[in-house]
Design an enzyme around this catalytic site. Sequence first.
Site, PDB file in Angstrom:
ATOM      1  CG  HIS A 139      -2.174  -0.753   1.100  1.00 47.54           C
ATOM      2  ND1 HIS A 139      -2.217  -2.123   1.129  1.00 47.54           N
ATOM      3  CD2 HIS A 139      -3.463  -0.335   0.937  1.00 47.54           C
ATOM      4  CE1 HIS A 139      -3.471  -2.525   1.000  1.00 47.54           C
ATOM      5  NE2 HIS A 139      -4.242  -1.464   0.874  1.00 47.54           N
ATOM      6  CG  HIS A 190       2.073  -2.919   6.628  1.00 51.17           C
ATOM      7  ND1 HIS A 190       2.880  -3.929   6.155  1.00 51.17           N
ATOM      8  CD2 HIS A 190       1.019  -2.845   5.776  1.00 51.17           C
ATOM      9  CE1 HIS A 190       2.342  -4.443   5.054  1.00 51.17           C
ATOM     10  NE2 HIS A 190       1.213  -3.803   4.802  1.00 51.17           N
TER      11      HIS A 190
END
Length: 527
Positions: A139, A190
């Site tokens: 992303h 993350h």
Amino acid sequence: MGKGTKDQPDAGLRSLDHYTSRLPLWRYWPRQQLLPLIRYETPYLAWVQEKVRTPALDSYFAFTANLGTHTFFMVFLPFLFWCGSTSLGRGLVHILAGGVFFSGFLKDLLCLPRPLSPPLQRITMSGSAALEYGFPSTHSTNAVSVAVYALALLHAPDSTLSAKTTLFLQTITYLYVGSIVLGRLYCGMHGMLDVIIGCAMGALIGLVQFYYGPALDQYILYASLKGILIIPLVILVLVRIHPEPADDCPCFDDSVAFAGVTLGADMASWRFAKSTLAWTEPLPGTIPYNFEGLGWTKTVLRLVVGVLCVFAWRETMKPSLLRILPPIFRSLEKLGLLLPRRFFTNASQYTTVPSNLKDRDVIPNFSELPSILTTMRHPRRRAISVGPQSAADAYETLAYREKRRRESQSGSNRDSPAADGEGKANGAAVPSRTQSKLDEYEHMMGRGSPHSSAVDVDSSVRSSPLPPPQNEADKPDEKEVFSQIKKPRVRYDVEVVTKLVVYAGIPWVVIDVAPFLFEWIGLGVPV
């Protein structure tokens, strides 16, 4: 994992030697050097997550995460081609393909897990994101690469936009990239290491495209037949050398899909540039478009017709290839001409591929559009998961538990209660202290049963977004950990070639079929 052992690690393997046995030393060593950083930052991420979480931010970051996926970009990239921005569209294809491929390459190369849950809670509107490894963040790579490229174009000397328009687009770009990158941390998907490396990769990819993209365009548009065939050769080599992961991670599927998109976009651009329909300004191969001549109605109709063509190609070719290819693959397998890939079932082991195959597709199925629109209409709906969700999560949970057990035993051997950090340490007495929140989050790591739930903001009432630490007696054993994780579906060897053909065909339809169809049905630019 072999058959009959889906709920537990392979026979003879424990959590600590799973990666030792499946990775060569040159891949295992850097993994072990980076793993402590991921473990170290996890309690701090959980502490920040609890401090800043609100139901509104949950929904905002879960929803905006969709804007950083390659699916989002692939749905809207064709619009650039059909609206005359052919060069920009091709540049974004190269950027996204590079980001998806190289971030996926690193993920499968190092097999690093996401930050542990618990203590983190994972907030997402995607059911498959957690199946991938964590390092680096795709992303972040996608968002930063697009943002850097866009900002470079806005600051380019040949930009014709007004100062107000430039400022507005810059603001939108910074808001966009900030939402995606910070959202990866906020949503527990993350860690800092993942997003920092992802951002660095994205910035590099964006700058390379800005400075060297025009030269690549010139090569594609003016190459001879022999010269243009170098592109599919390079792409096929890159697909072939993509590392084999230690777990069933679907990163390779996305890499193959975008490799196909790049292959199709470059080959279709080369062919269309030689057609009589293509415009030569601002670059050869530009798809004809003029808003003044077409207006809103015809422009919208072009987009609708074009999208229907893309879905028609995908809905027709995918099932056809999945029926045609298995017998061919069985024959090639008998001749020893196939190179099997881990976690893909060989054609000799199945008779047919299920028609209702659930895929990690860059472009969704036509039948999935109603559910996607429903999700868009209800952005306050999201899934919150706690506990291991993938094989990588499960192994990391077990490995961290084993690490803590060793430290506890080592502390006991020194007559020091190192397991809880109180009392004596290194032979010296230290005053006991009240357990901090960070200690509490670290104590959660390696514990907890996986569970998830769909949460609506209006009904989400809780005193704390994080569960309390569990007692040692409550911790699940290995079998329970592996039995509750989300298992990827069976994948078939023919899917690799199917993805390459289908996704190479999508830009071919966009660039080399749809423009001629527009002309034929009266949606072309008036002469």
